[in-house]
Scaffold this motif. Structure first.
Motif, mmCIF file in Angstrom:
data_model
loop_
_atom_site.group_PDB
_atom_site.id
_atom_site.type_symbol
_atom_site.label_atom_id
_atom_site.label_comp_id
_atom_site.label_asym_id
_atom_site.label_seq_id
_atom_site.Cartn_x
_atom_site.Cartn_y
_atom_site.Cartn_z
ATOM 1 N N ASN A 143 -33.179 -18.955 -1.028
ATOM 2 C CA ASN A 143 -33.019 -19.198 0.410
ATOM 3 C C ASN A 143 -31.584 -19.011 0.889
ATOM 4 O O ASN A 143 -31.311 -19.103 2.082
ATOM 5 C CB ASN A 143 -33.482 -20.612 0.770
ATOM 6 N N VAL A 144 -30.659 -18.799 -0.031
ATOM 7 C CA VAL A 144 -29.265 -18.540 0.321
ATOM 8 C C VAL A 144 -29.006 -17.050 0.162
ATOM 9 O O VAL A 144 -29.227 -16.481 -0.905
ATOM 10 C CB VAL A 144 -28.297 -19.362 -0.551
ATOM 11 N N LEU A 145 -28.547 -16.416 1.241
ATOM 12 C CA LEU A 145 -28.420 -14.967 1.280
ATOM 13 C C LEU A 145 -26.986 -14.551 1.538
ATOM 14 O O LEU A 145 -26.227 -15.249 2.216
ATOM 15 C CB LEU A 145 -29.318 -14.406 2.390
ATOM 16 N N PHE A 146 -26.618 -13.396 1.010
ATOM 17 C CA PHE A 146 -25.351 -12.777 1.370
ATOM 18 C C PHE A 146 -25.606 -11.871 2.580
ATOM 19 O O PHE A 146 -26.625 -11.181 2.654
ATOM 20 C CB PHE A 146 -24.793 -11.948 0.215
ATOM 21 N N CYS A 147 -24.691 -11.865 3.528
ATOM 22 C CA CYS A 147 -24.910 -11.072 4.739
ATOM 23 C C CYS A 147 -23.602 -10.446 5.206
ATOM 24 O O CYS A 147 -22.517 -10.773 4.714
ATOM 25 C CB CYS A 147 -25.523 -11.936 5.847
ATOM 26 N N ASN A 148 -23.726 -9.532 6.158
ATOM 27 C CA ASN A 148 -22.562 -8.811 6.668
ATOM 28 C C ASN A 148 -21.943 -9.471 7.894
ATOM 29 O O ASN A 148 -20.769 -9.259 8.184
ATOM 30 C CB ASN A 148 -22.945 -7.375 7.019
ATOM 31 N N GLU A 149 -22.744 -10.242 8.635
ATOM 32 C CA GLU A 149 -22.222 -10.915 9.815
ATOM 33 C C GLU A 149 -23.101 -12.111 10.144
ATOM 34 O O GLU A 149 -24.244 -12.200 9.692
ATOM 35 C CB GLU A 149 -22.150 -9.976 11.027
ATOM 36 N N LEU A 150 -22.547 -13.027 10.912
ATOM 37 C CA LEU A 150 -23.254 -14.214 11.377
ATOM 38 C C LEU A 150 -23.049 -14.338 12.879
ATOM 39 O O LEU A 150 -21.992 -13.966 13.404
ATOM 40 C CB LEU A 150 -22.699 -15.471 10.701
ATOM 41 N N ILE A 151 -24.062 -14.861 13.586
ATOM 42 C CA ILE A 151 -23.826 -15.207 14.983
ATOM 43 C C ILE A 151 -22.948 -16.454 15.004
ATOM 44 O O ILE A 151 -22.969 -17.260 14.070
ATOM 45 C CB ILE A 151 -25.133 -15.442 15.755
#
Length: 285
Positions: A143-151
């Motif tokens: 449920n924990v993800l790596f991402c490129n951007e967050l709001i």
């Protein structure tokens, strides 16, 4: 662990705003409110809820307002800052979950700058999800993800990161401020995470409409100007990822015709002025 919540107001619905503040008050050490409204809100209405209030009169948009709050938090000894919108509502224990999962990632050896919750459309109850890219999973928790951007709303940031990456880019005023900071952090070799273990109910734009099965968020003419202006500006920044430039070129190309035809003819002038001013920004910088 000192966590400061930072909320920027802009002519809010007062009852909704109070509900938001109450939902977060007991989850953090302090609540910072920067009032960007056209007319100052009586801070006594927030008595007992907020710890720091500043009236900014929308001089520099959300980026400048956030920077005022960040500077206060830095000087006051905060460890983390939690960015929130006035119309976003946090789930119970959202902050403690964000902190837990932040350190889960950090203690596994990753140089993490920020973590955010799963954003859920407040109207439909459907989670927001990217259309053209996928997240990668953190091995210790699916449920924990790596991402490129967050709001920005719901994003928990290690405040020490601002000393390396810098604060928000106030030239952008409003649209793209959150994503640009994230991409800048990644250019300094930080990573970003999103955890589905926590959720935030969020309203996006002026609502959604469907166009050939594609959900299109409707922005106000005021916002659409900055979206096009900032798109032009960000397209020429090296730290902005190529996939974002391509995806948004397609999106704004569609909206260039969709908004004036299906929403209001007044969008046409605002879009064109935004494009022109975007190129002006490039030459003025």
């Amino acid at each position: 662990m000192e966590v400061y919540a930072l909320i920027v107001l802009y002519n809010p619905d007062f009852d909704s705003c109070l509900s938001n503040l109450y939902s977060i008050r007991n989850q953090v050490s302090k609540v910072i409110v920067i009032d960007n409204s056209q007319c100052e809100i009586d801070k006594d209405n927030f008595d007992g809820i907020i710890d720091f209030y500043y009236f900014n009169n929308n001089v520099g948009g959300i980026a400048q307002a956030q920077n005022l709050g960040i500077e206060y938090a830095l000087s006051d000894g905060a460890d983390f800052i939690l960015l929130l919108d006035q119309d976003s509502f946090s789930s119970p224990e959202m902050v403690s979950i964000l902190i837990r999962d932040f350190f889960k990632v950090r203690n596994s050896g990753f140089n993490i700058a920020a973590i955010g919750p799963q954003a859920i459309n407040a109207e439909s109850g459907i989670p927001y999800a990217p259309r053209f890219r996928k997240f990668s999973h953190f091995d210790l928790d699916s449920n924990v993800l790596f991402c490129n951007e967050l709001i920005s709303s719901g994003t928990l940031i290690d405040i020490s990161v601002f000393k390396t990456v810098g604060t928000m880019n106030d030239i952008l005023f409003i649209d793209g401020v959150d994503h640009e900071w994230c991409w800048r952090a990644k250019s300094y070799n930080y990573i970003l995470s999103l955890t589905k273990n926590a959720s935030l109910f969020h309203s996006l734009g002026e609502g959604d409409k469907s166009f050939f099965g594609i959900r299109i968020s409707i922005s106000s003419p005021f916002r659409i100007y900055f979206q096009y202006r900032n798109f032009i500006y960000l397209c020429f920044q090296n730290h902005v990822p190529f996939y974002w430039k391509v995806n948004n070129f397609i999106k704004y190309f569609v909206k260039y015709f969709y908004y004036p035809i299906f929403v209001s003819k007044h969008y046409f002038a605002r879009i064109n002025v935004g494009i022109i001013d975007g190129f002006k920004l490039l030459f003025l910088r």
